[in-house]
Write a protein that holds these residues in place. Structure first.
Motif, PDB file in Angstrom:
ATOM      1  N   PHE A  40       0.822  -1.214   0.000  1.00  0.00           N
ATOM      2  CA  PHE A  40       0.000   0.000   0.000  1.00  0.00           C
ATOM      3  C   PHE A  40       0.852   1.259   0.000  1.00  0.00           C
ATOM      4  N   TYR A  41       1.949   1.250   0.750  1.00  0.00           N
ATOM      5  CA  TYR A  41       2.785   2.451   0.857  1.00  0.00           C
ATOM      6  C   TYR A  41       3.780   2.580  -0.291  1.00  0.00           C
ATOM      7  N   TRP A  42       4.486   1.492  -0.628  1.00  0.00           N
ATOM      8  CA  TRP A  42       5.497   1.657  -1.658  1.00  0.00           C
ATOM      9  C   TRP A  42       4.873   1.851  -3.034  1.00  0.00           C
ATOM     10  N   PHE A  43       3.667   1.330  -3.264  1.00  0.00           N
ATOM     11  CA  PHE A  43       2.999   1.545  -4.547  1.00  0.00           C
ATOM     12  C   PHE A  43       2.646   3.021  -4.725  1.00  0.00           C
ATOM     13  N   GLN A  44       2.192   3.665  -3.667  1.00  0.00           N
ATOM     14  CA  GLN A  44       1.884   5.093  -3.748  1.00  0.00           C
ATOM     15  C   GLN A  44       3.146   5.905  -4.030  1.00  0.00           C
ATOM     16  N   PHE A  45       4.233   5.504  -3.414  1.00  0.00           N
ATOM     17  CA  PHE A  45       5.498   6.207  -3.626  1.00  0.00           C
ATOM     18  C   PHE A  45       5.951   6.076  -5.080  1.00  0.00           C
ATOM     19  N   VAL A  46       5.854   4.884  -5.636  1.00  0.00           N
ATOM     20  CA  VAL A  46       6.232   4.670  -7.032  1.00  0.00           C
ATOM     21  C   VAL A  46       5.293   5.438  -7.956  1.00  0.00           C
ATOM     22  N   TYR A  47       4.026   5.492  -7.588  1.00  0.00           N
ATOM     23  CA  TYR A  47       3.049   6.159  -8.436  1.00  0.00           C
ATOM     24  C   TYR A  47       3.276   7.666  -8.529  1.00  0.00           C
ATOM     25  N   VAL A  48       3.953   8.244  -7.564  1.00  0.00           N
ATOM     26  CA  VAL A  48       4.324   9.662  -7.661  1.00  0.00           C
ATOM     27  C   VAL A  48       5.211   9.867  -8.884  1.00  0.00           C
ATOM     28  N   PHE A  49       6.175   8.980  -9.081  1.00  0.00           N
ATOM     29  CA  PHE A  49       7.075   9.090 -10.234  1.00  0.00           C
ATOM     30  C   PHE A  49       6.341   8.808 -11.546  1.00  0.00           C
ATOM     31  N   VAL A  50       5.381   7.887 -11.508  1.00  0.00           N
ATOM     32  CA  VAL A  50       4.571   7.610 -12.695  1.00  0.00           C
ATOM     33  C   VAL A  50       3.774   8.852 -13.071  1.00  0.00           C
ATOM     34  N   GLY A  51       3.189   9.515 -12.088  1.00  0.00           N
ATOM     35  CA  GLY A  51       2.419  10.734 -12.350  1.00  0.00           C
ATOM     36  C   GLY A  51       3.283  11.847 -12.908  1.00  0.00           C
ATOM     37  N   VAL A  52       4.461  12.026 -12.350  1.00  0.00           N
ATOM     38  CA  VAL A  52       5.385  13.054 -12.843  1.00  0.00           C
ATOM     39  C   VAL A  52       5.793  12.742 -14.275  1.00  0.00           C
ATOM     40  N   ALA A  53       6.057  11.478 -14.569  1.00  0.00           N
ATOM     41  CA  ALA A  53       6.442  11.083 -15.927  1.00  0.00           C
ATOM     42  C   ALA A  53       5.304  11.361 -16.914  1.00  0.00           C
ATOM     43  N   CYS A  54       4.081  11.070 -16.517  1.00  0.00           N
ATOM     44  CA  CYS A  54       2.936  11.329 -17.395  1.00  0.00           C
ATOM     45  C   CYS A  54       2.795  12.816 -17.689  1.00  0.00           C
ATOM     46  N   VAL A  55       2.896  13.641 -16.670  1.00  0.00           N
ATOM     47  CA  VAL A  55       2.770  15.088 -16.864  1.00  0.00           C
ATOM     48  C   VAL A  55       3.909  15.604 -17.740  1.00  0.00           C
ATOM     49  N   TRP A  56       5.120  15.115 -17.530  1.00  0.00           N
ATOM     50  CA  TRP A  56       6.258  15.561 -18.333  1.00  0.00           C
ATOM     51  C   TRP A  56       6.078  15.168 -19.800  1.00  0.00           C
ATOM     52  N   ILE A  57       5.608  13.947 -20.048  1.00  0.00           N
ATOM     53  CA  ILE A  57       5.410  13.494 -21.431  1.00  0.00           C
ATOM     54  C   ILE A  57       4.375  14.372 -22.125  1.00  0.00           C
ATOM     55  N   VAL A  58       3.272  14.664 -21.448  1.00  0.00           N
ATOM     56  CA  VAL A  58       2.238  15.507 -22.049  1.00  0.00           C
ATOM     57  C   VAL A  58       2.787  16.910 -22.308  1.00  0.00           C
ATOM     58  N   TYR A  59       3.530  17.450 -21.363  1.00  0.00           N
ATOM     59  CA  TYR A  59       4.119  18.782 -21.556  1.00  0.00           C
ATOM     60  C   TYR A  59       5.071  18.784 -22.750  1.00  0.00           C
ATOM     61  N   ALA A  60       5.948  17.796 -22.811  1.00  0.00           N
ATOM     62  CA  ALA A  60       6.955  17.759 -23.871  1.00  0.00           C
ATOM     63  C   ALA A  60       6.335  17.571 -25.248  1.00  0.00           C
TER      64      ALA A  60
END
Length: 81
Positions: A40-60
């Motif tokens: 429950f905890y480490w998945f949320q932590f990893v998902y922060v990086f997934v979210g940042v990657a998604c936003v960066w890809i859309v921006y780029a």
């Protein structure tokens, strides 16, 4: 600015991926553990990086939308020669 300032790009759909984090029943479990930390905890932590990657890809991929193209018939200010 005239007309509609809203623009759609298929890349914007990638911004829905971070919202999947709100469905906690998908990952509300204890195992597998990573370094003793429940899933429950480490998945949320990893998902922060997934979210940042998604936003960066859309921006780029969409940062050029709405700007005039720099081709041979325009100067550095975008004015037609």
């Amino acid at each position: 600015m005239g007309g509609s300032d809203l623009r759609f790009s298929p890349w914007n759909l990638l911004l829905l991926v971070p919202l999947l984090m709100l469905i906690t029943v998908w990952y509300n479990k204890d195992s597998p553990r990573l370094f003793g930390m429940p899933f429950f905890y480490w998945f949320q932590f990893v998902y922060v990086f997934v979210g940042v990657a998604c936003v960066w890809i859309v921006y780029a991929t969409t940062k050029h939308k709405g700007r005039p193209r720099a081709d041979v018939n325009t100067d550095e200010n975008g004015a037609t020669r």
